[in-house]
Design a protein around this motif. Sequence first.
Motif, PDB file in Angstrom:
ATOM      1  N   GLY A   1      30.663  -3.145 -41.373  1.00 46.33           N
ATOM      2  CA  GLY A   1      29.649  -2.709 -40.437  1.00 46.33           C
ATOM      3  C   GLY A   1      30.342  -1.941 -39.324  1.00 46.33           C
ATOM      4  N   MET A   2      29.669  -0.937 -38.794  1.00 46.54           N
ATOM      5  CA  MET A   2      30.290  -0.115 -37.759  1.00 46.54           C
ATOM      6  C   MET A   2      29.412  -0.076 -36.521  1.00 46.54           C
ATOM      7  N   GLY A   3      30.059  -0.015 -35.387  1.00 46.94           N
ATOM      8  CA  GLY A   3      29.317   0.032 -34.138  1.00 46.94           C
ATOM      9  C   GLY A   3      29.925   1.009 -33.160  1.00 46.94           C
ATOM     10  N   TRP A   4      29.102   1.441 -32.228  1.00 46.14           N
ATOM     11  CA  TRP A   4      29.535   2.244 -31.088  1.00 46.14           C
ATOM     12  C   TRP A   4      29.249   1.451 -29.814  1.00 46.14           C
ATOM     13  N   PHE A   5      30.232   1.426 -28.950  1.00 43.33           N
ATOM     14  CA  PHE A   5      30.122   0.779 -27.653  1.00 43.33           C
ATOM     15  C   PHE A   5      30.496   1.814 -26.585  1.00 43.33           C
ATOM     16  N   ARG A   6      30.156   1.507 -25.341  1.00 45.59           N
ATOM     17  CA  ARG A   6      30.579   2.390 -24.257  1.00 45.59           C
ATOM     18  C   ARG A   6      30.894   1.575 -23.012  1.00 45.59           C
ATOM     19  N   GLN A   7      31.799   2.138 -22.212  1.00 48.56           N
ATOM     20  CA  GLN A   7      32.185   1.492 -20.970  1.00 48.56           C
ATOM     21  C   GLN A   7      32.217   2.517 -19.857  1.00 48.56           C
ATOM     22  N   ALA A   8      31.333   2.340 -18.896  1.00 46.71           N
ATOM     23  CA  ALA A   8      31.291   3.203 -17.725  1.00 46.71           C
ATOM     24  C   ALA A   8      32.270   2.673 -16.678  1.00 46.71           C
ATOM     25  N   PRO A   9      32.709   3.511 -15.755  1.00 43.75           N
ATOM     26  CA  PRO A   9      33.661   3.069 -14.732  1.00 43.75           C
ATOM     27  C   PRO A   9      33.143   1.862 -13.952  1.00 43.75           C
TER      28      PRO A   9
ATOM     29  N   PHE B   1      27.298  -2.613 -25.994  1.00 44.31           N
ATOM     30  CA  PHE B   1      26.870  -2.130 -27.305  1.00 44.31           C
ATOM     31  C   PHE B   1      25.913  -0.959 -27.125  1.00 44.31           C
ATOM     32  N   VAL B   2      26.059   0.054 -27.990  1.00 47.37           N
ATOM     33  CA  VAL B   2      25.163   1.216 -27.976  1.00 47.37           C
ATOM     34  C   VAL B   2      24.353   1.289 -29.263  1.00 47.37           C
ATOM     35  N   ALA B   3      25.049   1.242 -30.403  1.00 45.46           N
ATOM     36  CA  ALA B   3      24.380   1.396 -31.696  1.00 45.46           C
ATOM     37  C   ALA B   3      25.257   0.800 -32.777  1.00 45.46           C
ATOM     38  N   GLY B   4      24.615   0.354 -33.851  1.00 50.62           N
ATOM     39  CA  GLY B   4      25.359  -0.185 -34.976  1.00 50.62           C
ATOM     40  C   GLY B   4      24.684   0.184 -36.282  1.00 50.62           C
ATOM     41  N   ILE B   5      25.476   0.158 -37.344  1.00 53.85           N
ATOM     42  CA  ILE B   5      24.964   0.494 -38.668  1.00 53.85           C
ATOM     43  C   ILE B   5      25.565  -0.473 -39.671  1.00 53.85           C
TER      44      ILE B   5
END
Length: 126
Positions: free
Chosen positions: A33-41, A47-51
């Motif tokens: 499974g793959m995911g996208w995460f993000r970190q702001a300053p 978590f942003v999105a996963g598939i």
Amino acid sequence: QVQLVESGGGLVQAGGSLRLSCAASGRMFRDYGMGWFRQAPGKERDFVAGISRSGYSTYYVNSVKGRFTISRDNAKNTVYLQMNSLKPEDTAVYYCAADTALRAGVAAGEYAYDYWGQGTQVTVSS
């Protein structure tokens, strides 16, 4: 060991688009499974999105629904994040991650992901 390399980040004006790519090493990509995460300053990584492994299931955080699309190409060992209608609040370092637990669905928790890329900066100007 899985290596993940993100690309496609950059500077874009509000309302613009970017497509992030994450290339994975190894022959087991279709099992992850793959995911996208993000970190702001100054903030935690979110978590942003996963598939799912098959690509049939996807999951998005509410703030990006209708604007971002996650997809994967198992033949190319690559997962994508198409980001449209970008907003300044989307500015962050974006990370892709691999979930190797042979899960049927999509994991949204950071704890579920075993391998991480180095991140790519996305900056959206107003």
